[in-house]
Write a protein that holds these residues in place. Structure first.
Motif, short mmCIF file in Angstrom:
data_model
loop_
_atom_site.label_atom_id
_atom_site.label_comp_id
_atom_site.label_asym_id
_atom_site.label_seq_id
_atom_site.Cartn_x
_atom_site.Cartn_y
_atom_site.Cartn_z
N LEU A 79 31.44 69.63 -73.78
CA LEU A 79 31.01 69.51 -75.22
C LEU A 79 31.79 69.78 -76.28
CD1 LEU A 79 27.37 70.74 -74.73
CD2 LEU A 79 28.17 68.64 -75.10
N VAL A 80 32.72 70.61 -76.01
CA VAL A 80 34.06 71.02 -76.92
C VAL A 80 34.88 69.75 -77.35
CG1 VAL A 80 36.07 72.56 -77.49
CG2 VAL A 80 34.02 73.46 -76.40
N ILE A 81 35.19 69.22 -76.17
CA ILE A 81 35.96 67.75 -76.54
C ILE A 81 35.25 66.84 -77.44
CG2 ILE A 81 37.15 65.89 -75.25
CD1 ILE A 81 37.79 67.96 -72.95
N ILE A 82 33.93 66.41 -76.88
CA ILE A 82 32.93 65.40 -77.64
C ILE A 82 33.07 65.90 -79.08
CG2 ILE A 82 30.80 64.55 -78.00
CD1 ILE A 82 30.70 64.69 -74.85
N LYS A 83 32.63 67.22 -79.36
CA LYS A 83 32.53 67.82 -80.78
C LYS A 83 33.89 67.75 -81.21
CE LYS A 83 31.38 70.57 -84.15
NZ LYS A 83 30.63 70.06 -85.16
N SER A 84 34.94 67.83 -80.81
CA SER A 84 36.32 67.67 -81.35
C SER A 84 36.58 66.29 -81.86
CB SER A 84 37.50 68.09 -80.53
OG SER A 84 37.44 69.47 -80.04
N PHE A 85 36.18 65.60 -81.10
CA PHE A 85 36.38 63.99 -81.57
C PHE A 85 35.38 63.60 -82.86
CE2 PHE A 85 38.51 63.08 -77.65
CZ PHE A 85 39.39 62.39 -77.96
N CYS A 86 34.00 64.17 -82.51
CA CYS A 86 33.07 64.03 -83.72
C CYS A 86 33.67 64.70 -85.00
CB CYS A 86 32.03 64.42 -83.10
SG CYS A 86 31.08 63.37 -81.78
N ASP A 87 34.12 65.80 -84.79
CA ASP A 87 34.75 66.64 -85.93
C ASP A 87 35.78 65.75 -86.77
OD1 ASP A 87 34.20 69.16 -87.20
OD2 ASP A 87 36.21 69.60 -86.67
N ILE A 88 36.69 65.13 -85.82
CA ILE A 88 37.81 64.21 -86.69
C ILE A 88 37.09 62.98 -87.19
CG2 ILE A 88 39.41 62.76 -86.25
CD1 ILE A 88 40.27 64.48 -83.92
N LEU A 89 36.05 62.63 -86.99
CA LEU A 89 35.25 61.28 -87.47
C LEU A 89 34.22 61.57 -88.33
CD1 LEU A 89 35.29 59.36 -84.02
CD2 LEU A 89 36.83 58.98 -85.91
N LYS A 114 28.17 64.46 -87.59
CA LYS A 114 27.30 65.65 -87.51
C LYS A 114 26.85 65.72 -85.98
CE LYS A 114 27.65 66.52 -91.84
NZ LYS A 114 28.80 67.35 -92.32
N THR A 115 27.01 66.90 -85.41
CA THR A 115 26.67 67.32 -83.99
C THR A 115 25.80 68.42 -83.94
OG1 THR A 115 28.67 68.38 -83.66
CG2 THR A 115 28.67 66.24 -83.03
N PRO A 116 24.35 68.26 -84.78
CA PRO A 116 23.89 69.71 -84.79
C PRO A 116 23.12 70.06 -83.26
CG PRO A 116 22.62 67.72 -85.54
CD PRO A 116 23.71 67.44 -85.36
N GLY A 117 22.86 69.34 -82.50
CA GLY A 117 22.55 69.55 -81.16
C GLY A 117 23.65 70.23 -80.20
N ILE A 118 25.00 69.64 -80.28
CA ILE A 118 25.99 70.16 -79.54
C ILE A 118 26.41 71.50 -80.29
CG2 ILE A 118 28.44 69.87 -79.16
CD1 ILE A 118 28.09 66.76 -78.78
N ASP A 119 26.23 71.53 -81.67
CA ASP A 119 26.58 72.83 -82.33
C ASP A 119 25.63 73.88 -81.80
OD1 ASP A 119 28.53 71.34 -83.55
OD2 ASP A 119 27.55 71.58 -85.72
N LEU A 120 24.62 73.78 -81.56
CA LEU A 120 23.38 74.55 -81.25
C LEU A 120 23.91 75.03 -79.77
CD1 LEU A 120 20.77 75.92 -81.90
CD2 LEU A 120 19.64 74.25 -80.74
N VAL A 121 24.31 74.10 -78.74
CA VAL A 121 24.49 74.66 -77.40
C VAL A 121 25.80 75.47 -77.46
CG1 VAL A 121 25.13 73.59 -75.05
CG2 VAL A 121 23.57 72.65 -76.41
N LEU A 122 26.93 74.98 -78.21
CA LEU A 122 28.16 75.52 -78.28
C LEU A 122 28.06 76.89 -78.81
CD1 LEU A 122 30.95 72.85 -79.09
CD2 LEU A 122 30.22 73.93 -76.91
N LYS A 123 27.00 77.21 -79.91
CA LYS A 123 26.95 78.57 -80.52
C LYS A 123 26.25 79.46 -79.39
CE LYS A 123 27.38 77.13 -85.25
NZ LYS A 123 26.60 76.93 -86.48
N TRP A 124 25.50 79.18 -78.61
CA TRP A 124 24.84 79.66 -77.58
C TRP A 124 25.55 80.21 -76.53
CZ3 TRP A 124 24.33 77.84 -72.56
CH2 TRP A 124 23.78 78.55 -71.64
#
Length: 69
Positions: free
Chosen positions: A1-11, A14-24
């Motif tokens: 998920l961190v890698i997917i989040k990283s690509f989304c961050d560059i582009l 928004k990734t609210p679901g991924i953010d929720l899981v990573l914060k957990w």
């Protein structure tokens, strides 16, 4: 998920679901991926995310992955 989040961050996707899981995950495993809700925590430095390879934009991603060999 961190890698997917990283690509989304560059582009700027928004990734609210991924953010929720990573914060957990941060709470459970004691890692830091977010700093004041920005995806730039200290534990990202050792991970294989595009930013750690100098990729900071869509053009950087395209050039890195699509360059002819």
């Amino acid at each position: 998920l961190v890698i997917i989040k990283s690509f989304c961050d560059i582009l700027n996707i928004k990734t609210p679901g991924i953010d929720l899981v990573l914060k957990w995950y941060e709470k459970i495993f004691g890692v830091c991926y977010f700093n004041s809700n920005f995806f730039c925590g200290e534990d990202l430095s050792g991970l294989p995310i595009p930013q750690n390879f100098g990729l900071k934009s869509k053009n950087d991603i395209l050039e890195f992955y699509c360059r002819k060999k």
